[in-house]
Design an enzyme around this catalytic site. Structure first.
Site, short mmCIF file in Angstrom:
data_model
loop_
_atom_site.label_atom_id
_atom_site.label_comp_id
_atom_site.label_asym_id
_atom_site.label_seq_id
_atom_site.Cartn_x
_atom_site.Cartn_y
_atom_site.Cartn_z
N GLY A 14 -8.38 -3.92 2.87
CA GLY A 14 -7.64 -5.06 2.33
C GLY A 14 -7.10 -5.95 3.44
CB ILE A 16 -5.37 -2.75 7.14
CG1 ILE A 16 -4.40 -2.23 6.09
CG2 ILE A 16 -5.15 -2.04 8.47
CD1 ILE A 16 -4.66 -0.78 5.69
CE LYS A 62 -12.34 0.13 0.36
NZ LYS A 62 -11.02 0.40 -0.26
#
Length: 329
Positions: A48, A50, A119
């Site tokens: 997100g 970060i 991810k």
């Protein structure tokens, strides 16, 4: 993929938060962007708001990245936080996550680990230079985690988190997503609710942890706009953001990795049978456990050997209720 590739071929840079696209087609799209002197940027696809993609290929460029591990999915972390902190069963915690908008009506991508898998594939591809495809990465979600497991973890001074991890393994890359018991002293253990935390282990920096909101419209928009600004500033392709495609499966067999396992089983004479199968084990206890339930930590073994010993335990009459890896971060 078709639309993005067409834009790149037309000389237009593309910014996306689409993790599934990057995990499946990242190598091809980065190659196309370089061929047309534009950029394909995707900071928002992992973590997100970060910053993690840019630090990996710029700020930490002097490092040989040894390992990446993290809590990469806010929905599962919220559910586990409720199970750990409020003694809430999985189904009730999932329902609360859905009511609060943290989980979809169909939560499979989150709770079965697929989101975290995409991810860690992106991070591993960037860190180790070779595209890691999600279909090659062993992935296990949190749907089988119970309050009994949470309580046994607490007795081992651990908490259970869904961890995506990757490191070099010879000429290959080891990558996996699974629940894990991690010590309460770990920097990842205190990351709760919908927050994400990503630990990057470099040979020069040691451990660096990136922490923050892993989803949400404003954190995601922050990452997207940051990429747009980079596109505006760039005079051509950002060359450090790149990895090669992998023609063959470049993911190492998880069975060759060392592992310590938490095992919860049921049956007669389980303590003796566990010691017979694994040798020295560390027994665990919890309040009000049934007389025929036995939980323990194995010694560190090659995971394939541990599976064989679990098979022998089952043949000896054990009902295996839970198996969770114990990791040190």
């Amino acid at each position: 993929y078709k639309f993005v590739k067409t834009c790149l071929e037309a000389g237009k840079s593309v910014v996306t938060s689409n993790k599934e696209l990057v995990a499946a087609k990242g190598a091809a799209l980065l190659e196309s962007a370089a061929a047309h002197n534009v950029n394909f940027l995707f900071e928002a696809s992992v973590g997100g708001g970060i910053p993690i993609i840019r630090p990996l290929h710029q700020c930490l460029a002097a490092n040989e990245i040894d390992e990446i591990a993290g809590i990469l999915n806010g929905t599962t972390n919220f559910i586990l936080t409720k199970m750990i902190g409020e003694d809430m069963p999985f189904d009730a915690a999932l329902k609360m996550a859905q009511e609060l908008g943290y989980a979809e009506a169909n939560p499979a991508a989150d709770v079965e680990g697929h989101d975290a898998c995409r991810k860690i594939c992106i991070l591993a591809s960037l860190a180790f230079g070779s595209h890691v495809y999600p279909e090659n990465v062993p992935t296990q979600g949190i749907t089988q985690i119970t309050l009994e497991d949470v309580k046994y973890a607490a007795r081992a001074d651990c908490v259970i988190k869904l961890i995506g991890r990757a490191h070099r393994s010879g000429e290959q890359v080891f990558a996996m997503v699974s629940p894990a018991m991690i010590p309460k002293t770990s920097q990842l253990a205190g990351i709760d609710d919908v927050f994400n935390g990503i630990l990057v282990r470099g040979d020069a920096t040691g451990d660096v942890v990136f922490y923050g909101k892993g989803a949400g419209k404003l954190p995601t928009a922050s990452a997207v706009i940051g990429d747009i600004v980079d596109c505006v500033k760039a005079t051509g392709t950002i060359r450090s953001l790149h990895w090669q495609d992998s023609a063959d499966n470049n993911v190492a067999d998880y069975k060759d990795e060392p592992a310590v396992l938490y095992v919860r089983c049921r049956g007669a004479g389980m303590e003796e049978k566990a010691r017979a199968a694994f040798g020295t084990v560390q027994p665990l206890s919890r309040k009000d456990s049934p007389a025929d339930e036995y939980a323990f930590l194995t010694p560190e073994l090659r995971e394939g050997d541990a599976e064989e010993k679990l098979g022998a335990l089952k043949k000896g009459g054990a009902e295996i209720l839970s198996v969770i890896r114990r990791l040190d971060y």
